[in-house]
Design a protein around this motif. Structure first.
Motif, PDB file in Angstrom:
ATOM      1  N   ILE A 193       4.572  63.832  21.279  1.00  0.00           N
ATOM      2  CA  ILE A 193       5.214  65.093  20.933  1.00  0.00           C
ATOM      3  C   ILE A 193       5.129  66.109  22.076  1.00  0.00           C
ATOM      4  O   ILE A 193       5.947  67.025  22.165  1.00  0.00           O
ATOM      5  N   ALA A 194       4.168  65.920  22.979  1.00  0.00           N
ATOM      6  CA  ALA A 194       4.094  66.804  24.149  1.00  0.00           C
ATOM      7  C   ALA A 194       5.337  66.692  25.017  1.00  0.00           C
ATOM      8  O   ALA A 194       5.665  67.622  25.760  1.00  0.00           O
ATOM      9  N   SER A 195       6.055  65.551  24.923  1.00  0.00           N
ATOM     10  CA  SER A 195       7.292  65.419  25.689  1.00  0.00           C
ATOM     11  C   SER A 195       8.340  66.416  25.203  1.00  0.00           C
ATOM     12  O   SER A 195       9.269  66.752  25.943  1.00  0.00           O
ATOM     13  N   MET A 196       8.186  66.909  23.978  1.00  0.00           N
ATOM     14  CA  MET A 196       9.071  67.945  23.444  1.00  0.00           C
ATOM     15  C   MET A 196       8.495  69.336  23.691  1.00  0.00           C
ATOM     16  O   MET A 196       9.181  70.233  24.182  1.00  0.00           O
ATOM     17  N   THR A 197       7.233  69.526  23.361  1.00  0.00           N
ATOM     18  CA  THR A 197       6.647  70.870  23.437  1.00  0.00           C
ATOM     19  C   THR A 197       6.462  71.347  24.867  1.00  0.00           C
ATOM     20  O   THR A 197       6.432  72.556  25.126  1.00  0.00           O
ATOM     21  N   GLN A 198       6.342  70.427  25.826  1.00  0.00           N
ATOM     22  CA  GLN A 198       6.154  70.813  27.220  1.00  0.00           C
ATOM     23  C   GLN A 198       7.466  71.181  27.902  1.00  0.00           C
ATOM     24  O   GLN A 198       7.475  71.884  28.920  1.00  0.00           O
ATOM     25  N   ARG A 199       8.577  70.761  27.336  1.00  0.00           N
ATOM     26  CA  ARG A 199       9.871  70.975  27.987  1.00  0.00           C
ATOM     27  C   ARG A 199      10.181  72.459  28.243  1.00  0.00           C
ATOM     28  O   ARG A 199      10.596  72.812  29.355  1.00  0.00           O
ATOM     29  N   PRO A 200      10.032  73.357  27.251  1.00  0.00           N
ATOM     30  CA  PRO A 200      10.301  74.771  27.553  1.00  0.00           C
ATOM     31  C   PRO A 200       9.387  75.329  28.642  1.00  0.00           C
ATOM     32  O   PRO A 200       9.813  76.199  29.414  1.00  0.00           O
ATOM     33  N   VAL A 201       8.168  74.815  28.711  1.00  0.00           N
ATOM     34  CA  VAL A 201       7.251  75.244  29.774  1.00  0.00           C
ATOM     35  C   VAL A 201       7.783  74.804  31.134  1.00  0.00           C
ATOM     36  O   VAL A 201       7.783  75.569  32.109  1.00  0.00           O
ATOM     37  N   ARG A 257       4.891  58.519  18.153  1.00  0.00           N
ATOM     38  CA  ARG A 257       3.669  59.053  17.567  1.00  0.00           C
ATOM     39  C   ARG A 257       3.866  60.457  16.999  1.00  0.00           C
ATOM     40  O   ARG A 257       2.907  61.118  16.623  1.00  0.00           O
ATOM     41  N   PHE A 258       5.106  60.934  16.928  1.00  0.00           N
ATOM     42  CA  PHE A 258       5.342  62.318  16.526  1.00  0.00           C
ATOM     43  C   PHE A 258       4.688  62.643  15.179  1.00  0.00           C
ATOM     44  O   PHE A 258       3.953  63.617  15.049  1.00  0.00           O
ATOM     45  N   CYS A 259       4.967  61.830  14.155  1.00  0.00           N
ATOM     46  CA  CYS A 259       4.468  62.158  12.818  1.00  0.00           C
ATOM     47  C   CYS A 259       2.952  62.027  12.737  1.00  0.00           C
ATOM     48  O   CYS A 259       2.285  62.832  12.074  1.00  0.00           O
ATOM     49  N   GLU A 260       2.421  61.043  13.398  1.00  0.00           N
ATOM     50  CA  GLU A 260       0.963  60.905  13.471  1.00  0.00           C
ATOM     51  C   GLU A 260       0.335  62.160  14.077  1.00  0.00           C
ATOM     52  O   GLU A 260      -0.679  62.672  13.571  1.00  0.00           O
ATOM     53  N   GLN A 261       0.934  62.679  15.123  1.00  0.00           N
ATOM     54  CA  GLN A 261       0.387  63.866  15.783  1.00  0.00           C
ATOM     55  C   GLN A 261       0.584  65.122  14.944  1.00  0.00           C
ATOM     56  O   GLN A 261      -0.276  65.999  14.908  1.00  0.00           O
ATOM     57  N   ILE A 262       1.717  65.214  14.231  1.00  0.00           N
ATOM     58  CA  ILE A 262       1.963  66.376  13.374  1.00  0.00           C
ATOM     59  C   ILE A 262       0.955  66.419  12.229  1.00  0.00           C
ATOM     60  O   ILE A 262       0.445  67.485  11.856  1.00  0.00           O
ATOM     61  N   ARG A 263       0.631  65.254  11.677  1.00  0.00           N
ATOM     62  CA  ARG A 263      -0.329  65.206  10.568  1.00  0.00           C
ATOM     63  C   ARG A 263      -1.749  65.539  11.023  1.00  0.00           C
ATOM     64  O   ARG A 263      -2.527  66.127  10.260  1.00  0.00           O
ATOM     65  N   SER A 264      -2.081  65.194  12.254  1.00  0.00           N
ATOM     66  CA  SER A 264      -3.475  65.319  12.695  1.00  0.00           C
ATOM     67  C   SER A 264      -3.754  66.543  13.550  1.00  0.00           C
ATOM     68  O   SER A 264      -4.914  66.885  13.779  1.00  0.00           O
ATOM     69  N   THR A 265      -2.699  67.217  14.019  1.00  0.00           N
ATOM     70  CA  THR A 265      -2.882  68.311  14.985  1.00  0.00           C
ATOM     71  C   THR A 265      -2.012  69.501  14.601  1.00  0.00           C
ATOM     72  O   THR A 265      -0.874  69.330  14.169  1.00  0.00           O
ATOM     73  N   ALA A 266      -2.556  70.684  14.785  1.00  0.00           N
ATOM     74  CA  ALA A 266      -1.751  71.891  14.605  1.00  0.00           C
ATOM     75  C   ALA A 266      -0.924  72.097  15.871  1.00  0.00           C
ATOM     76  O   ALA A 266      -1.478  72.339  16.950  1.00  0.00           O
ATOM     77  N   ILE A 267       0.396  71.956  15.772  1.00  0.00           N
ATOM     78  CA  ILE A 267       1.271  72.103  16.933  1.00  0.00           C
ATOM     79  C   ILE A 267       1.480  73.593  17.193  1.00  0.00           C
ATOM     80  O   ILE A 267       1.943  74.326  16.329  1.00  0.00           O
ATOM     81  N   ALA A 268       1.110  74.031  18.381  1.00  0.00           N
ATOM     82  CA  ALA A 268       1.234  75.452  18.722  1.00  0.00           C
ATOM     83  C   ALA A 268       2.693  75.873  18.746  1.00  0.00           C
ATOM     84  O   ALA A 268       3.573  75.081  19.123  1.00  0.00           O
ATOM     85  N   PRO A 269       2.995  77.105  18.341  1.00  0.00           N
ATOM     86  CA  PRO A 269       4.378  77.592  18.416  1.00  0.00           C
ATOM     87  C   PRO A 269       4.909  77.518  19.848  1.00  0.00           C
ATOM     88  O   PRO A 269       4.158  77.703  20.813  1.00  0.00           O
ATOM     89  N   LEU A 270       6.179  77.234  19.976  1.00  0.00           N
ATOM     90  CA  LEU A 270       6.801  77.205  21.289  1.00  0.00           C
ATOM     91  C   LEU A 270       7.003  78.631  21.790  1.00  0.00           C
ATOM     92  O   LEU A 270       7.189  79.562  21.007  1.00  0.00           O
ATOM     93  N   VAL A 271       6.955  78.789  23.097  1.00  0.00           N
ATOM     94  CA  VAL A 271       7.069  80.114  23.700  1.00  0.00           C
ATOM     95  C   VAL A 271       8.434  80.236  24.369  1.00  0.00           C
ATOM     96  O   VAL A 271       8.785  79.440  25.250  1.00  0.00           O
ATOM     97  N   GLY A 272       9.209  81.206  23.945  1.00  0.00           N
ATOM     98  CA  GLY A 272      10.529  81.423  24.516  1.00  0.00           C
ATOM     99  C   GLY A 272      10.466  82.138  25.856  1.00  0.00           C
ATOM    100  O   GLY A 272       9.401  82.532  26.332  1.00  0.00           O
ATOM    101  N   ASP A 273      11.625  82.301  26.468  1.00  0.00           N
ATOM    102  CA  ASP A 273      11.722  82.978  27.755  1.00  0.00           C
ATOM    103  C   ASP A 273      12.749  84.104  27.615  1.00  0.00           C
ATOM    104  O   ASP A 273      13.948  83.849  27.565  1.00  0.00           O
ATOM    105  N   PRO A 274      12.286  85.348  27.523  1.00  0.00           N
ATOM    106  CA  PRO A 274      13.215  86.463  27.280  1.00  0.00           C
ATOM    107  C   PRO A 274      14.201  86.710  28.407  1.00  0.00           C
ATOM    108  O   PRO A 274      15.135  87.502  28.245  1.00  0.00           O
ATOM    109  N   ARG A 275      14.044  86.036  29.533  1.00  0.00           N
ATOM    110  CA  ARG A 275      14.983  86.207  30.642  1.00  0.00           C
ATOM    111  C   ARG A 275      16.304  85.479  30.396  1.00  0.00           C
ATOM    112  O   ARG A 275      17.300  85.766  31.066  1.00  0.00           O
ATOM    113  N   ILE A 276      16.323  84.547  29.435  1.00  0.00           N
ATOM    114  CA  ILE A 276      17.541  83.806  29.134  1.00  0.00           C
ATOM    115  C   ILE A 276      18.474  84.687  28.312  1.00  0.00           C
ATOM    116  O   ILE A 276      18.112  85.160  27.233  1.00  0.00           O
TER     117      ILE A 276
END
Length: 332
Positions: free
Chosen positions: A125-133, A193-212
């Motif tokens: 799931i980090a492949s999704m959550t890391q993308r905005p970063v 492993r997305f669902c396994e990780q969602i069940r076992s870990t609190a996924i931090a909110p994604l952080v937007g970029d106000p410059r967009i």
């Protein structure tokens, strides 16, 4: 909502304030590693004066002038996020058109799930959550450390994203998915492993970029996870494209959910007779042969009657018009 029909591409000369460059410049860059992630490789197109030529880019090429001087001041910036297995050169024809239209365009290789990555973790799931970063780091570099940073207008930045890149764009403009909704329909492909990780870990909110300040989102992956609450902070104009039939895990419901839940009505376009991969540019002969041999011919094939070449000419022109309207003509 607009149901599109393929039509003649609007001639660029029809835009009365358009100031064409003579060619798209092109350069390859690296964003240095820091505490937010590894080295990022990217490709940048920009307005320049010169004679365009073929610049090789893996299994494709861009028609541009490599490493020529940038022409212009206070130029708007567009950043591009590819889909899983994609790369920075996927939308080179769009980038060339935008550069010739006065935009700087920077397209990234996401380290966790690009086809150019030596190590890939697309099922984490980090492949999704890391993308905005990744994308925020790219914007930071373009505005602060790129050799021509002083020629970019920091108040005129847009994002284009396809598939997972569409998810990335939603996050950059303030969207947050409700990951628990995925548990009702967990991906079943091997190694995910997305669902396994969602069940076992609190996924931090994604952080937007106000410059967009404007976003073009194309068949956004995970679109059905974005509730009205999750999109409640989105204030920028959005052009939203959807395939009629989806594919590769994408459902027409994904874009439809985003269109319904955005606070302001987007420029919503459903493309008739299209599948998810119809939004990938027409394949070169070399790439088409590669994917056919790898057992993934659907990357380069469409339903009977769909003309990918004609569609992408109109697609690119409509995206240029959207970004011009929302990033260049806003003060006119």
């Amino acid at each position: 909502m607009k149901i599109l029909k393929l039509a003649a591409v609007l001639p660029i000369a029809a835009f009365s304030t358009f100031q064409p460059a003579h060619a798209a410049g092109l350069t390859f860059i690296e964003v240095p590693s820091n505490d937010r992630g590894p080295v990022l490789t990217a490709t940048v197109w920009y307005p320049c004066v010169g004679k365009p030529a073929r610049v090789e880019m893996g299994f494709d090429y861009s028609t541009a002038v490599q490493d020529c001087p940038l022409a212009g001041e206070q130029l708007p910036l567009i950043v591009i996020s590819h889909g899983v297995g994609g790369w920075s050169g996927n939308y080179h024809a769009l980038a060339e058109m935008l550069a010739d239209g006065g935009f700087v365009v920077a397209a990234i290789n996401h380290p966790r799930d690009s086809g150019a990555s030596k190590t890939r973790y697309p099922n984490d799931i980090a492949s999704m959550t890391q993308r905005p970063v990744d994308m925020t780091r790219l914007v930071d570099f373009m505005l602060d450390r790129w050799s021509n940073a002083s020629q970019i207008d920091t108040a005129r930045i847009g994002v284009f994203g396809f598939s997972r890149g569409g998810f990335t764009g939603l996050a950059m403009i303030g969207g947050n998915p409700d990951w628990k909704l995925l548990l009702d329909n967990c991906p079943t492909y091997p190694g995910n492993r997305f669902c396994e990780q969602i069940r076992s870990t609190a996924i931090a909110p994604l952080v937007g970029d106000p410059r967009i300040k404007a976003a073009v989102l194309v068949d956004p992956a995970g679109g059905s996870l974005f509730t009205a609450e999750g999109l409640g902070k989105v204030t920028v104009p959005v052009q939203l494209w959807a395939s009629e039939y989806g594919g590769d895990g994408l459902s027409p419901k994904d874009a439809a959910t985003v269109a319904h839940n955005l606070p302001a009505k987007p420029d919503y376009r459903i493309v008739p007779n299209s599948g998810h991969f119809s939004f990938l540019p027409p394949c070169s002969q070399e790439f088409a042969k590669l994917v056919a041999n790898s057992g993934e011919p659907e990357l380069c094939t469409d339903r009977t009657g769909f003309d990918r070449v004609a569609f992408h000419k109109q697609f690119n022109a409509d995206i240029l018009a959207f970004f011009r309207k929302n990033l260049i003509e806003t003060d006119q």
